[in-house]
Write a protein that holds these residues in place. Structure first.
Motif, PDB file in Angstrom:
ATOM      1  N   UNK A 219       0.806  -1.219   0.000  1.00  0.00           N
ATOM      2  CA  UNK A 219       0.000   0.000   0.000  1.00  0.00           C
ATOM      3  C   UNK A 219       0.844   1.276   0.000  1.00  0.00           C
ATOM      4  N   UNK A 220       1.953   1.364   0.735  1.00  0.00           N
ATOM      5  CA  UNK A 220       2.769   2.580   0.649  1.00  0.00           C
ATOM      6  C   UNK A 220       3.222   2.899  -0.773  1.00  0.00           C
ATOM      7  N   UNK A 221       3.551   1.857  -1.553  1.00  0.00           N
ATOM      8  CA  UNK A 221       3.890   2.057  -2.954  1.00  0.00           C
ATOM      9  C   UNK A 221       2.660   2.450  -3.763  1.00  0.00           C
ATOM     10  N   UNK A 222       1.547   1.772  -3.511  1.00  0.00           N
ATOM     11  CA  UNK A 222       0.349   1.980  -4.314  1.00  0.00           C
ATOM     12  C   UNK A 222      -0.183   3.399  -4.199  1.00  0.00           C
ATOM     13  N   UNK A 223      -0.198   3.953  -3.005  1.00  0.00           N
ATOM     14  CA  UNK A 223      -0.739   5.307  -2.851  1.00  0.00           C
ATOM     15  C   UNK A 223       0.194   6.334  -3.478  1.00  0.00           C
ATOM     16  N   UNK A 224       1.505   6.123  -3.375  1.00  0.00           N
ATOM     17  CA  UNK A 224       2.417   7.040  -4.053  1.00  0.00           C
ATOM     18  C   UNK A 224       2.238   6.937  -5.563  1.00  0.00           C
ATOM     19  N   UNK A 225       2.183   5.707  -6.086  1.00  0.00           N
ATOM     20  CA  UNK A 225       2.088   5.514  -7.537  1.00  0.00           C
ATOM     21  C   UNK A 225       0.815   6.131  -8.097  1.00  0.00           C
ATOM     22  N   UNK A 226      -0.316   5.927  -7.411  1.00  0.00           N
ATOM     23  CA  UNK A 226      -1.577   6.495  -7.886  1.00  0.00           C
ATOM     24  C   UNK A 226      -1.530   8.019  -7.859  1.00  0.00           C
ATOM     25  N   UNK A 227      -0.911   8.581  -6.826  1.00  0.00           N
ATOM     26  CA  UNK A 227      -0.766  10.031  -6.755  1.00  0.00           C
ATOM     27  C   UNK A 227       0.128  10.541  -7.880  1.00  0.00           C
ATOM     28  N   UNK A 228       1.228   9.830  -8.129  1.00  0.00           N
ATOM     29  CA  UNK A 228       2.136  10.207  -9.210  1.00  0.00           C
ATOM     30  C   UNK A 228       1.404  10.201 -10.547  1.00  0.00           C
ATOM     31  N   UNK A 229       0.647   9.148 -10.816  1.00  0.00           N
ATOM     32  CA  UNK A 229      -0.094   9.073 -12.070  1.00  0.00           C
ATOM     33  C   UNK A 229      -1.095  10.213 -12.183  1.00  0.00           C
ATOM     34  N   UNK A 230      -1.725  10.575 -11.074  1.00  0.00           N
ATOM     35  CA  UNK A 230      -2.674  11.696 -11.092  1.00  0.00           C
ATOM     36  C   UNK A 230      -1.966  12.990 -11.448  1.00  0.00           C
ATOM     37  N   UNK A 231      -0.775  13.202 -10.893  1.00  0.00           N
ATOM     38  CA  UNK A 231       0.019  14.383 -11.254  1.00  0.00           C
ATOM     39  C   UNK A 231       0.336  14.400 -12.741  1.00  0.00           C
ATOM     40  N   UNK A 232       0.736  13.260 -13.281  1.00  0.00           N
ATOM     41  CA  UNK A 232       1.095  13.177 -14.694  1.00  0.00           C
ATOM     42  C   UNK A 232      -0.113  13.472 -15.582  1.00  0.00           C
TER      43      UNK A 232
END
Length: 309
Positions: A219-232
């Protein structure tokens, strides 16, 4: 209240009150069913845990790999990203009886094209579904009821970008990884499976539904990754990042993660890291790891724990 407190509260609740259950790996878990966390993405905010180090560049490299549509671990291990190696390694060991080390297995993946093609592929996992969802057309010349697969499937990510630009008020800003017809071909069916986006007041919000949630490690990876994709996506569609809403289905901690849970819950979160994207590429598929910079991230030390395969 620090944004990380909701994560720690969830971890504490699961460990204290979660139902003990068997699982696919044979390790055993404590689990709850249904959980939500919300993270603001305003002003560059990024949900990186501070009570332990999250290797965000590893997560970012994985996200770029997803967007490439690749399903072979070779590009990952070439960048020293090991998070997908355990599945093909276990398959190789079972098939050959060879007790090869992970380092030696990865070295062969990098050095040997044929070995990588045979043993490095994970099947039609995440990226394949995201950018090349299979489409079949009727092939009557081959016989009634027979279908032929198109050479190129549906690029859900490209279509998402177009819909966000052209029809921001749509309720169909969704991409999906759970292709029922191909689950049995995947090394691991998608855990973070459904993404939906919402545009309001010039801001882009992401809601992620994750069916299976390893709270300690995944989950720590998943929430960062989803946030990163949202930024992109926000950058590509001239929107501001709004919020990440994370919804978990089977939300669990593995029984052999007790030392991690105990240590992490003894720590206090602090700091407010931010994400900067230093370049706007021509499209969503052209980002590079050098485009992402995280500022003011000063986490406490990494906490090691075994991965259940």
């Amino acid at each position: 209240m620090h944004y990380e407190d909701q994560y720690l509260d969830l971890m504490r609740t699961i460990w204290r009150d979660g139902v003990r259950r068997g699982d696919r790996t044979g390790t055993g878990t404590r689990a709850v069913f249904g959980a939500t966390m919300r993270f603001s993405l305003a002003d560059g905010a990024i949900p990186l845990l501070t009570t332990k180090r999250v290797y965000w560049k590893t997560a970012a490299r994985e996200m770029l790999w997803f967007l490439s549509g690749d399903t072979n671990i070779r590009p990952l291990v070439a960048q020293k990203v090991h998070i997908w190696t355990d599945w093909p390694l276990a398959k190789y060991r079972e098939a050959t009886g060879e007790d090869i080390s992970r380092d030696d297995f990865e070295a062969k993946i990098i050095e040997d094209d044929a070995f990588a093609a045979e043993w490095g592929d994970l099947g039609p996992v995440y990226g394949k579904q995201w950018v090349d969802w299979p489409v079949y057309d009727a092939a009557p010349e081959a016989g009634e009821g027979l279908y032929r697969r198109r050479a190129k499937g549906i690029n859900q990510i490209a279509e998402l970008v177009s819909s966000l630009r052209d029809n921001p008020g749509s309720r169909r800003h969704i991409f999906e990884g759970w292709n029922v017809a191909e689950l049995d071909q995947m090394a691991l069916p998608p855990c973070h499976k459904t993404y939906q986006f919402f545009v309001a007041d010039g801001r882009l919000t992401c809601l992620l539904y994750q069916r299976s949630c390893d709270v300690a490690l995944g989950v720590p990876f998943n929430i960062f990754s989803a946030a990163l994709l949202t930024y992109m996506l926000a950058q590509q569609t001239d929107l501001a990042p709004g919020e990440l809403i994370w919804n978990g289905g089977d939300v669990h901690l593995y029984e052999n993660h007790e030392s991690l849970v105990t240590e992490q819950l003894s720590r206090t979160p602090s700091g407010d890291p931010t994400l900067e994207i230093v370049r706007k590429p021509s499209d969503i598929f052209s980002y590079r790891i050098e485009d992402f910079v995280v500022h003011d991230y000063a986490p406490q030390s990494h906490i090691a724990a075994p991965v259940a395969v």
